[in-house]
Scaffold this active site. Sequence first.
Site, PDB file in Angstrom:
ATOM      1  N   ASP A   1       1.058  -4.794   9.159  1.00 17.98           N
ATOM      2  CA  ASP A   1      -0.006  -3.837   8.880  1.00 17.98           C
ATOM      3  C   ASP A   1      -1.299  -4.642   8.759  1.00 17.98           C
ATOM      4  O   ASP A   1      -1.453  -5.439   7.824  1.00 17.98           O
ATOM      5  CB  ASP A   1       0.282  -3.071   7.582  1.00 17.98           C
TER       6      ASP A   1
ATOM      7  N   TYR B   1     -11.503   2.214  10.302  1.00 15.65           N
ATOM      8  CA  TYR B   1     -12.622   2.660   9.448  1.00 15.65           C
ATOM      9  C   TYR B   1     -12.998   1.629   8.393  1.00 15.65           C
ATOM     10  O   TYR B   1     -13.988   1.789   7.710  1.00 15.65           O
ATOM     11  CB  TYR B   1     -12.314   4.005   8.783  1.00 15.65           C
TER      12      TYR B   1
ATOM     13  N   ARG C   1     -12.870  -5.080  -6.427  1.00 15.60           N
ATOM     14  CA  ARG C   1     -12.866  -5.724  -5.104  1.00 15.60           C
ATOM     15  C   ARG C   1     -14.285  -5.767  -4.547  1.00 15.60           C
ATOM     16  O   ARG C   1     -14.965  -4.739  -4.505  1.00 15.60           O
ATOM     17  CB  ARG C   1     -11.965  -4.946  -4.131  1.00 15.60           C
TER      18      ARG C   1
ATOM     19  N   PHE D   1       0.858  -1.185   0.000  1.00 17.11           N
ATOM     20  CA  PHE D   1       0.000   0.000   0.000  1.00 17.11           C
ATOM     21  C   PHE D   1       0.895   1.236   0.000  1.00 17.11           C
ATOM     22  O   PHE D   1       1.895   1.289   0.725  1.00 17.11           O
ATOM     23  CB  PHE D   1      -0.851  -0.037   1.277  1.00 17.11           C
TER      24      PHE D   1
HETATM   25  C1  PLP Z   1      -6.172   1.632   4.449  1.00 13.41           C
HETATM   26  C2  PLP Z   1      -4.717   1.453   4.555  1.00 13.41           C
HETATM   27  C3  PLP Z   1      -3.872   2.502   4.965  1.00 13.41           C
HETATM   28  C4  PLP Z   1      -4.406   3.867   5.234  1.00 13.41           C
HETATM   29  O1  PLP Z   1      -3.574   4.616   6.046  1.00 13.41           O
HETATM   30  P1  PLP Z   1      -4.139   5.839   6.898  1.00 13.41           P
HETATM   31  O2  PLP Z   1      -2.984   6.286   7.664  1.00 13.41           O
HETATM   32  O3  PLP Z   1      -5.282   5.295   7.718  1.00 13.41           O
HETATM   33  O4  PLP Z   1      -4.663   6.864   5.943  1.00 13.41           O
HETATM   34  C5  PLP Z   1      -2.508   2.232   5.085  1.00 13.41           C
HETATM   35  N1  PLP Z   1      -2.010   1.005   4.809  1.00 13.41           N
HETATM   36  C6  PLP Z   1      -2.803  -0.010   4.409  1.00 13.41           C
HETATM   37  C7  PLP Z   1      -2.214  -1.349   4.118  1.00 13.41           C
HETATM   38  C8  PLP Z   1      -4.170   0.184   4.244  1.00 13.41           C
HETATM   39  O5  PLP Z   1      -4.930  -0.815   3.818  1.00 13.41           O
END
Ligand code: PLP
Length: 425
Positions: free
Chosen positions: A218, A243, A397, A133
């Site tokens: 993560d 969220y 998805r 990500f």
């Molecule tokens: C949704 C997601 C994020 C989002 O990061 P935020 O700091 O909440 O904006 C980061 N990493 C992964 C793997 C995600 O799925």
Amino acid sequence: MSEIGFRDSHALDHEDPLAYLRERFEIPKMPDGQDTIYLCSNSLGLMPRAVVSDIQQVLADWAQRGVQGHHSGVQPWLPYHHQFASPLATLVGANASEVVVMNTLTVNLHLMMTSFYRPHDARKKILIERGAFSSDRYAVMSQIACHGLRPADVLIEVAPRPGEDTLRRDDVIDVIERQGSTLALILLPGVQYLTGQCLDIRELTRAGHRHGAKVGWDLAHAVGNVPLSLHDDGPDFAVWCHYKYLCAGPGAVAGCFVHERHAEDTSLPRLAGWWGQEERHRFEMLPSFQPTAGADGWQLSNPPILSLAPLIASLDAFGAAGMSALRRKSLALTGFLRARLETRLGDRIQIVTPSDSAEHGCQLSLRIRSTPAGRRVQEALGSAGVIGDWREPDILRLAPAPLYNRFADIDRAVTILEHVLTPNE
Ligand SMILES: *Cc1c(COP(=O)(O)O)cnc(C)c1O
């Protein structure tokens, strides 16, 4: 095809012991007032109805008590965040002192890497996945730069084999073994956001630890989706947001796990703030910082109470159902979706998500092979009331959530997708 694919969706809904939970959530509506088919909890979970009164309670206490709301009221703000530790610990398989609700995911990732990515001597490398990500990747690259190092020298990326979409566990273990004592940190996703693949947290953590690396996860797409046992699996840290499957609202306050073995380790460098100060000394405003034991010791600021409030209702729903019942329904829902897709759509789509139940959560990622190509599929689905999400260049998805999705939703979604993918005569 699995048994479940032959069942009638309404009969499955009728038998569903968790069907009552749907009532607790607001289901977005179509312009004609019908419920949409919401298959996007991998991106944003739906709003629990009780959130309104939980937020109103904070507002009422603030209005009526001002600063005294910290100590009095239905839920005083000073200890407010403590109420989440125990339900959240249950959800991720940890001790209450190992979890804390704070900040947002990327911020927590930086805090954790500040403590657990400590490149030194020959041990400087950090292992991630090639398709990580974006935010995780940026966080990692910037941490590397903060140590005066270059990604070209220290960033190792594991990738699926050519022609494949998902990682093979043995390939990852191979890389860990080959890199051995040069690895400072391994950072991987519990569930990969694009493919929906679930990685083996225990095996990969152990492989990293065998070679002396720190290991962090993560869990953005894993928490509230698949059962977790962080304490026993033993990673050094984990981060996640609330969220997605956790339904705590856009930009919700995030979660963080620090393994008990680091609870009292004051030698770990960390970015400190007064909320991480030992609680009984917090208001003494001492010049020196003594971190609270456990994950709480990584807090920086006093928490945003209004943003924490939605977590109450969402953790209540998870507590009422229990993660193992939710997982059982989730496997049934996703199994039903897979079976229906395979019979109705055949080779017009390719399901990228692994089929082994140990290797997936709610989400199925479909590569769309037929016309109309690309994002138009997603738009056509949206106007027919199916909310999924599209990732360039060709992945749709769909993630049925056991808290509120029904088997009948899946039947309709697949019928609509079939219609969308059928070229006009
Ligand atoms: C949704 C997601 C994020 C989002 O990061 P935020 O700091 O909440 O904006 C980061 N990493 C992964 C793997 C995600 O799925």
